[in-house]
Scaffold this active site. Structure first.
Site, PDB file in Angstrom:
ATOM      1  CG  HIS A  77       6.919 -12.724   8.115  1.00 26.38           C
ATOM      2  ND1 HIS A  77       6.091 -12.425   7.185  1.00 26.38           N
ATOM      3  CD2 HIS A  77       8.021 -11.882   7.955  1.00 26.38           C
ATOM      4  CE1 HIS A  77       6.762 -11.260   6.601  1.00 26.38           C
ATOM      5  NE2 HIS A  77       8.011 -11.143   6.933  1.00 26.38           N
ATOM      6  CG  ASP A 124       2.796 -13.585   7.409  1.00 20.95           C
ATOM      7  OD1 ASP A 124       3.030 -13.472   8.723  1.00 20.95           O
ATOM      8  OD2 ASP A 124       3.733 -13.152   6.546  1.00 20.95           O
ATOM      9  CD  GLN A 220      14.459  -9.221   1.245  1.00 27.44           C
ATOM     10  OE1 GLN A 220      14.665  -8.528   0.437  1.00 27.44           O
ATOM     11  NE2 GLN A 220      13.963 -10.284   1.200  1.00 27.44           N
ATOM     12  N   GLY A 221      11.527  -5.372   4.429  1.00 33.23           N
ATOM     13  CA  GLY A 221      11.382  -4.496   5.399  1.00 33.23           C
ATOM     14  C   GLY A 221      10.013  -3.782   5.001  1.00 33.23           C
ATOM     15  CG  ASP A 222       8.331  -2.540   1.484  1.00 35.52           C
ATOM     16  OD1 ASP A 222       8.797  -1.494   2.053  1.00 35.52           O
ATOM     17  OD2 ASP A 222       8.812  -2.802   0.491  1.00 35.52           O
ATOM     18  CB  SER A 223       7.454  -7.920   5.964  1.00 37.85           C
ATOM     19  OG  SER A 223       7.761  -8.759   4.969  1.00 37.85           O
TER      20      SER A 223
HETATM   21  C1  4AZ Z   1      10.223  -9.625   2.753  1.00 40.58           C
HETATM   22  O1  4AZ Z   1      11.385 -10.372   3.183  1.00 40.58           O
HETATM   23  C2  4AZ Z   1       9.799  -9.428   1.482  1.00 40.58           C
HETATM   24  N1  4AZ Z   1       8.510  -8.842  -3.312  1.00 40.58           N
HETATM   25  C3  4AZ Z   1       8.607  -8.701   1.317  1.00 40.58           C
HETATM   26  C4  4AZ Z   1       8.000  -8.605   0.160  1.00 40.58           C
HETATM   27  C5  4AZ Z   1       8.468  -9.436  -0.902  1.00 40.58           C
HETATM   28  C6  4AZ Z   1       9.641 -10.307  -0.774  1.00 40.58           C
HETATM   29  C7  4AZ Z   1      10.311 -10.216   0.597  1.00 40.58           C
HETATM   30  C8  4AZ Z   1       7.732  -9.165  -2.213  1.00 40.58           C
HETATM   31  O2  4AZ Z   1      10.068  -8.664   3.896  1.00 40.58           O
END
Ligand code: 4AZ
Length: 303
Positions: A77, A124, A220-223
């Site tokens: 993603h 993913d 968000q951003g750790d993805s």
């Molecule tokens: C993100 O949007 C996201 N709490 C990553 C991890 C988590 C939620 C959102 C898990 O990148």
């Protein structure tokens, strides 16, 4: 009359602000939770950037992990709709500020999992082939299933604060943060995420981590970044940050791509691409004797 309306409005605004402030402080906003990583720790962790149009500098989009000298793994993603030539990774530093060091390498090819499902985030994962090899340490994959209760680590440059109005993360960090979380059983994760939170499905290609207590989570951003655990005295890659409901709320877990389901796909994709890359070379060397023959024939004729 006008003054009463003004006063009511003021009171309302104040109460929203006070509520926002208490929600933020209650949640102890970090990676969410965790602590800043020491420089030199987590050498295999990569930061993924997309170049701004017409400019060399980029904006940070996601995390990733160097799993072979020429390969970074991240979430599908993260690279959805992106062109390889617009991406680069930054490796070998925890500090993304201007003088934080490390090396930038361009991306040659994106290989997203062919069954990645953008509606459910199933499968993913994506492999990024680098233009040049990196000399930083590579991280091996965790072999087999990481069991319930296994202490795992997550790291990322993602949001350290939660917007109390939207529940979403904001303010990505220039410093890498690290956090320890236990692996959660699949049954427990399904119960919480599918039944209680009415989300999911949590498929067999996903693995969950978290305490469910609130205050500690990826955001968000750790993805795309790593979920790691010890095996054979070394730290190995168990999963990739994939999705969640908000960040660090009570009674939710973070959901990660379960990499051991993909070890064969990862290996064969990297191998196929390396063979492709050397393919041009192979043909050249196979035809080389004919070139030499042709040349000697021509030289003889001229002579
Ligand atoms: C993100 O949007 C996201 N709490 C990553 C991890 C988590 C939620 C959102 C898990 O990148």
């Amino acid at each position: 009359m006008f003054n009463i309306a003004k006063a009511i409005c003021l009171l309302f605004c104040l109460s929203v602000l006070v509520h926002a402030e208490t929600t933020l402080t209650q949640r102890d906003p970090r990676i969410i939770g965790g602590e800043v990583a020491d420089f030199g720790d987590w050498p295999s962790t990569a930061a993924l950037f997309v170049t701004k149009k017409g400019r060399e500098e980029g904006s940070y989009i996601c995390g990733g992990t160097l799993i072979a000298p020429r390969w970074v793994i991240t979430a599908a993603h993260c690279v959805k709709g992106e062109k390889a030539t617009n991406l680069f990774v930054w490796l070998g530093t925890t500090d993304l500020s201007d003088n934080g060091g490390g090396e930038g390498i361009k991306i040659k090819k994106i290989i997203s999992h062919p069954q990645y499902d953008e509606a459910t985030f199933d499968n993913d994962l994506a492999l990024l082939e680098l233009e040049d090899i990196s000399n930083v340490k590579t991280m091996p994959l965790f072999i087999g299933d990481a069991e319930e209760g296994t202490p795992a680590a997550v790291v990322g440059w993602g949001a350290r604060n939660i917007n109390p109005l939207t529940g979403e993360g904001f303010n990505p960090s220039l410093q890498l943060y690290e956090l320890q979380l236990p692996i959660v059983s699949q049954t427990q994760c399904k119960l919480i995420m599918e039944d209680l939170q009415n989300m999911g499905p949590v498929t067999d290609n996903m693995i969950c981590a978290g305490t469910g207590l609130g205050g500690e989570d990826t955001c968000q951003g750790d993805s795309g970044g790593p979920l790691m655990a010890m095996q054979n005295n070394e730290i190995r890659l168990v999963g990739l940050v994939s999705w969640g409901i908000g960040c660090a709320d009570q009674n939710t877990y973070g959901v990660y791509t379960r990499l051991n389901k993909f070890s064969k796909w990862i290996e064969s994709s990297m191998e196929a691409e390396s063979n492709n890359d050397s393919g041009g070379g192979t043909i050249f060397w196979m035809l080389f004797p004919f070139f030499v023959l042709l040349l000697t024939y021509k030289i003889r004729r001229i002579g």
